[in-house]
Design an enzyme around this catalytic site. Structure first.
Site, PDB file in Angstrom:
ATOM      1  N   PRO A   1      13.781  36.097 -40.013  1.00 28.39           N
ATOM      2  CA  PRO A   1      13.875  35.434 -38.933  1.00 28.39           C
ATOM      3  C   PRO A   1      14.536  33.826 -39.463  1.00 28.39           C
ATOM      4  O   PRO A   1      13.993  33.399 -40.496  1.00 28.39           O
ATOM      5  CB  PRO A   1      12.750  34.783 -38.148  1.00 28.39           C
ATOM      6  CG  PRO A   1      11.621  35.184 -39.125  1.00 28.39           C
ATOM      7  CD  PRO A   1      12.186  36.324 -40.212  1.00 28.39           C
TER       8      PRO A   1
ATOM      9  N   ASP B   1      12.995  28.595 -53.448  1.00 34.29           N
ATOM     10  CA  ASP B   1      13.362  29.553 -52.444  1.00 34.29           C
ATOM     11  C   ASP B   1      14.235  30.773 -53.276  1.00 34.29           C
ATOM     12  O   ASP B   1      14.015  31.836 -53.270  1.00 34.29           O
ATOM     13  CB  ASP B   1      14.153  29.024 -51.487  1.00 34.29           C
ATOM     14  CG  ASP B   1      13.216  28.622 -50.278  1.00 34.29           C
ATOM     15  OD1 ASP B   1      12.415  28.397 -50.515  1.00 34.29           O
ATOM     16  OD2 ASP B   1      13.768  28.743 -49.157  1.00 34.29           O
TER      17      ASP B   1
HETATM   18  O1  PMV Z   1      11.936  26.154 -44.877  1.00 28.71           O
HETATM   19  P1  PMV Z   1      11.868  26.756 -46.181  1.00 28.71           P
HETATM   20  O2  PMV Z   1      11.458  28.109 -46.346  1.00 28.71           O
HETATM   21  O3  PMV Z   1      13.376  26.735 -46.651  1.00 28.71           O
HETATM   22  O4  PMV Z   1      11.351  25.792 -47.456  1.00 28.71           O
HETATM   23  C1  PMV Z   1      11.579  24.779 -47.709  1.00 28.71           C
HETATM   24  C2  PMV Z   1      10.622  24.343 -48.941  1.00 28.71           C
HETATM   25  C3  PMV Z   1      10.773  22.690 -48.989  1.00 28.71           C
HETATM   26  O5  PMV Z   1       9.821  22.473 -50.059  1.00 28.71           O
HETATM   27  C4  PMV Z   1      10.379  21.992 -47.623  1.00 28.71           C
HETATM   28  C5  PMV Z   1      12.218  22.131 -49.516  1.00 28.71           C
HETATM   29  C6  PMV Z   1      12.470  22.539 -50.776  1.00 28.71           C
HETATM   30  O6  PMV Z   1      13.778  22.628 -51.153  1.00 28.71           O
HETATM   31  O7  PMV Z   1      11.734  22.694 -51.725  1.00 28.71           O
END
Ligand code: PMV
Length: 316
Positions: free
Chosen positions: A101, A152
């Site tokens: 999602p 990520d």
């Molecule tokens: O929301 P996501 O799954 O893209 O996770 C972001 C993680 C953060 O620590 C908030 C941002 C990052 O770049 O690490």
């Protein structure tokens, strides 16, 4: 025809603080995945990108605004062609689809970009290393997030549990005992860029308080790494609850997330926290294997738009 898949991910510990150099832990989630298919097109056709979920088809050279859903896809393709030093645009059709999602903290952007990078480079005769894939996907993450930490693209491209520190080489997490996570979706889309921007403004206006919170989150991630390495799951649950308290103090929890966290704990989870940028998106709960289904049911009853269970396997 060349097909590649990439998994989603969850951040177990350390989101937000990881942007500021503190350690974080993330694991791939194979129950959701992105898919990219590359096929030859007839001579002179150029390149077409199709996103079946969005019912979208456009040419690589079509002009799109930065907030257009295909903008990051076009940029990813151009980056791959640049990396491979293609002198002209090949005649190809790229078709993408995904069950991750969007904007829910499960790494949808990184999953889609990873599948595209792998399928396209393979189709053009080059097998990139996971590190090369990760670096290319990072460039797409910059479009999505502005200032991504890199966690990520790393966890999705390597498809391994990682202990991640910004700017440092990847460290694969050692998992002594397998463990199970129930993942509940609030159903609320929350763009990472917005939450990360708000935390940055908070940090700029009160660096002492925010740095202290980031330090505490980083210390929890480091302690959680030891708990995972020694198979101490009760401790891991406590660390999740503690991390959640600190995330709430950063201002990235929400009533919907809190409701799901409460439901998971009441159904017997060992600990629970939001995962990813927060404000909406998903939460995770550490569960015993025989409780996983009942926690997932409790999450749905508490209003989760979706609830899945995933296992983090023991290291080989
Ligand atoms: O929301 P996501 O799954 O893209 O996770 C972001 C993680 C953060 O620590 C908030 C941002 C990052 O770049 O690490």
């Amino acid at each position: 025809m060349t097909t590649a898949y990439a998994p989603g991910k969850v951040i177990l510990f350390g989101e937000h603080a990881v942007v500021y150099g503190r350690p974080a832990i993330a694991v791939p989630v194979s129950q959701v995945r992105a898919c990219a298919v590359v096929e030859n097109a007839s001579l002179g056709k150029g390149m077409t990108i199709r996103a079946t979920d969005l019912e979208l088809a456009l040419r690589l050279d079509a002009s799109t605004a930065t907030d257009h859903p295909a903008y990051a896809l076009q940029a990813t393709v151009r980056n791959v062609l640049g990396w491979l030093q293609c002198s002209s645009v090949p005649d190809l059709t790229l078709t993408v689809s995904s069950t991750v999602p969007m904007a829910r903290g499960l790494g949808s952007g990184a999953a889609l970009a990873t599948a595209v990078v792998r399928a396209l480079s393979r189709h053009l005769g080059r097998e990139l290393t996971s590190q090369q894939v990760s670096e290319l996907v990072y460039q797409t993450e910059v479009i999505h997030h502005g200032t991504p930490s890199g966690i990520d693209n790393t966890v999705v491209a390597f498809e391994r549990p990682v202990y991640f520190v910004r700017g440092q080489p990847i460290e694969v997490l050692q998992v002594r005992r397998p463990f199970w996570l129930a993942i509940g979706d609030t159903g609320i889309a929350s763009p990472t860029r917005v939450a990360v921007g708000d935390v940055r403004r908070g940090w700029q206006s009160d660096p002492r308080t925010y740095d202290a919170l980031f330090d505490c989150i980083g210390a929890i991630a480091a302690a959680a790494k030891q708990a995972i390495a020694s198979g101490n799951l009760p401790a891991l649950g406590v660390f999740m609850d503690e991390n959640q308290v600190l995330l709430a103090r950063l201002g990235v929890s929400s009533p919907e997330l809190d409701r799901l966290l409460h439901a998971a704990r009441a159904a017997g989870a060992m600990g629970a926290k939001l995962c990813g940028a927060g404000r909406g998106g998903n939460m995770i709960a550490l569960v015993a294997q025989d409780q996983a289904k009942s926690v997932a049911t409790a999450l749905r009853r508490a209003g989760a738009a979706n609830a899945i269970v995933t296992q983090v396997p023991q290291s080989e």
